[in-house]
Write a protein that holds these residues in place. Structure first.
Motif, short mmCIF file in Angstrom:
data_model
loop_
_atom_site.label_atom_id
_atom_site.label_comp_id
_atom_site.label_asym_id
_atom_site.label_seq_id
_atom_site.Cartn_x
_atom_site.Cartn_y
_atom_site.Cartn_z
N GLY A 77 0.66 -1.19 0.00
CA GLY A 77 0.04 -0.20 -0.07
C GLY A 77 0.79 1.41 0.15
O GLY A 77 0.13 2.41 0.06
N PHE A 78 2.14 1.08 0.04
CA PHE A 78 3.05 2.36 0.06
C PHE A 78 3.20 3.07 -1.28
O PHE A 78 3.22 2.23 -2.39
CB PHE A 78 4.56 2.23 0.59
CG PHE A 78 4.34 1.68 2.08
CD1 PHE A 78 4.30 2.53 2.92
CD2 PHE A 78 4.16 0.19 2.40
CE1 PHE A 78 4.36 2.38 4.29
CE2 PHE A 78 4.19 0.21 3.83
CZ PHE A 78 4.09 1.16 4.87
N TYR A 79 3.37 4.35 -1.54
CA TYR A 79 3.45 4.89 -2.75
C TYR A 79 4.02 6.21 -2.50
O TYR A 79 3.96 6.90 -1.23
CB TYR A 79 2.24 4.90 -3.58
CG TYR A 79 1.03 5.56 -3.11
CD1 TYR A 79 0.92 6.99 -3.24
CD2 TYR A 79 0.27 5.11 -1.97
CE1 TYR A 79 -0.24 7.79 -2.42
CE2 TYR A 79 -0.94 5.81 -1.65
CZ TYR A 79 -1.07 7.05 -1.70
OH TYR A 79 -2.23 7.61 -1.01
N MET A 80 4.70 6.84 -3.55
CA MET A 80 5.48 8.31 -3.30
C MET A 80 4.54 9.26 -4.10
O MET A 80 4.14 8.94 -5.21
CB MET A 80 6.84 8.34 -3.83
CG MET A 80 7.87 7.26 -2.94
SD MET A 80 8.24 7.99 -1.63
CE MET A 80 9.09 9.29 -2.20
N VAL A 81 4.64 10.52 -3.47
CA VAL A 81 3.90 11.59 -4.17
C VAL A 81 4.83 12.76 -4.15
O VAL A 81 5.16 13.14 -3.09
CB VAL A 81 2.50 11.92 -3.49
CG1 VAL A 81 1.97 13.11 -4.27
CG2 VAL A 81 1.52 10.93 -3.61
N GLN A 82 5.29 13.26 -5.20
CA GLN A 82 6.39 14.17 -5.13
C GLN A 82 5.49 15.48 -5.21
O GLN A 82 4.66 15.64 -5.33
CB GLN A 82 7.35 14.07 -6.45
CG GLN A 82 7.90 12.60 -6.81
CD GLN A 82 8.79 12.80 -7.95
OE1 GLN A 82 8.68 13.66 -8.79
NE2 GLN A 82 9.31 11.70 -8.25
N THR A 134 -8.57 11.71 -4.58
CA THR A 134 -7.20 12.07 -5.01
C THR A 134 -6.32 12.40 -3.79
O THR A 134 -6.77 13.28 -2.95
CB THR A 134 -7.33 13.30 -5.98
OG1 THR A 134 -8.13 13.19 -7.18
CG2 THR A 134 -6.07 13.87 -6.54
N ASP A 135 -5.26 12.08 -3.98
CA ASP A 135 -4.21 12.18 -2.61
C ASP A 135 -3.26 13.28 -3.04
O ASP A 135 -2.49 13.32 -3.98
CB ASP A 135 -3.36 11.18 -2.38
CG ASP A 135 -2.63 11.03 -1.08
OD1 ASP A 135 -2.61 12.40 -0.69
OD2 ASP A 135 -1.88 10.08 -0.78
N LEU A 136 -3.43 14.53 -2.45
CA LEU A 136 -2.44 15.82 -2.93
C LEU A 136 -1.34 15.82 -1.64
O LEU A 136 -0.59 16.66 -1.78
CB LEU A 136 -3.15 17.05 -2.82
CG LEU A 136 -4.63 17.05 -3.89
CD1 LEU A 136 -5.21 18.19 -3.62
CD2 LEU A 136 -3.94 16.95 -5.24
N ASN A 137 -1.23 14.76 -0.79
CA ASN A 137 -0.01 15.00 0.12
C ASN A 137 1.08 14.35 -0.39
O ASN A 137 1.03 13.25 -0.99
CB ASN A 137 -0.46 14.15 1.39
CG ASN A 137 -1.74 14.52 2.22
OD1 ASN A 137 -1.69 15.73 2.59
ND2 ASN A 137 -2.91 13.68 2.14
N ASN A 138 2.06 15.28 -0.06
CA ASN A 138 3.47 14.68 -0.59
C ASN A 138 4.32 13.99 0.39
O ASN A 138 3.99 13.79 1.35
CB ASN A 138 4.36 16.15 -0.63
CG ASN A 138 3.73 17.19 -1.60
OD1 ASN A 138 3.70 18.28 -1.40
ND2 ASN A 138 2.92 16.52 -2.79
N GLY A 139 5.25 13.22 -0.47
CA GLY A 139 5.91 12.05 0.50
C GLY A 139 5.58 10.80 0.29
O GLY A 139 4.87 10.55 -0.33
#
Length: 279
Positions: free
Chosen positions: A49-54, A70-75
């Motif tokens: 379930g882990f993923y990266m959002v730049q 929609t996920d707008l959180n970074n990291g």
């Protein structure tokens, strides 16, 4: 927007659960061991379930084809491992159209190109409303540029009508608004749209250059004549006010003609000195 979990906290939690489950499987008897074995498998699946959002990026989450959020959180983030994650860039991007040949409103073929600065503001619309939002931006932008070029003349002359060449600010605003109207359904915001290339098509460029030169010559001649008439009028008025010389209508006409020739001519005039009397 969906509330995902912080990735680093979930790493510690899942690592702790994984160790507990493995210990339980090793030391618990019978049916309890089987239950803990299933739980161990579930915890293992949760690691996916882990993923990266730049920065300036979003992740569109779906569960078996259904939009979740929609996920707008970074990291480093964590959410349901069954969610599919599609990354969408929210960065500002440029699109430069190719040079297109279009007939303007006067029927003259012109070459035109533009630069469009845009970014995605609604990730869900960009993903689900159009098939390929980047391709959609390029096609709709070029279509708007063609429509704008065919709606106005390349050069409107001396009147106050909007033209592609002289009305830069008006044309820029019109182009931006038209592109934005076409891209609203794709969740895209147009930040700027400017014409980067504008010229007559090669087959008529020479003829149009001659026409522009002729128009400029006519305008310059008109201004020269207006100035010359004012200067002649001022000269006659001052001669009359100061009683320098008395001129009849015939001599005034001759003087006006000579002054206009001198002031409006293309070349320097060679003076002729009259050594005789006035009459």
């Amino acid at each position: 927007m969906i509330n995902s979990k912080g990735g680093f906290g979930m790493i510690g939690l899942l690592l702790l659960l994984q160790l507990i489950m493995l210990a339980a499987v090793a030391f618990m008897p019978g049916i309890v061991k089987a239950l803990f074995l299933v739980a161990t498998i579930v915890v293992f699946v949760c690691w996916f379930g882990f993923y990266m959002v730049q920065p300036n990026q979003s992740a569109v989450l779906q569960l078996f084809g259904r939009y979740v959020g929609t996920d707008l959180n970074n990291g480093l983030r964590w959410s349901n491992p069954l969610y599919s994650k599609q990354k969408v860039s929210l960065r500002v991007r440029n699109f430069e159209s190719s040079k297109m040949k279009v007939n303007d409103s006067a029927g003259n073929p012109v070459e035109i190109a533009a630069v469009v600065v845009w970014k995605v503001v609604d990730s869900a619309e960009a993903v689900f409303e159009v098939d390929n939002y980047e391709n959609f931006v390029s096609i709709q932008s070029e279509s708007a540029i063609r429509h704008l070029a065919s709606s106005y003349a390349y050069d409107a002359g001396n009147d106050q009508a909007i033209s592609l060449r002289s009305s830069t600010d008006e044309v820029t605003e019109l182009l931006k608004n038209e592109i934005q109207a076409r891209l609203n359904k794709a969740g895209v915001q147009v930040l700027e749209a400017r014409i980067s290339h504008l010229a007559y098509a090669p087959e008529i460029a020479s003829a149009m250059l001659q026409r522009q030169q002729a128009a400029a010559i006519v305008a310059a001649r008109q201004q020269i004549v207006e100035g010359a008439v004012g200067m002649v009028e001022s000269a006659l008025q001052r001669l009359s006010e100061r009683n320098v010389v008395e001129l009849d209508d015939e001599r005034k006409a001759a003087m006006v003609g000579n002054l206009l020739v001198v002031l409006c001519g293309d070349h320097h005039v060679q003076p002729v000195v009259n050594a005789g009397s006035l009459y």
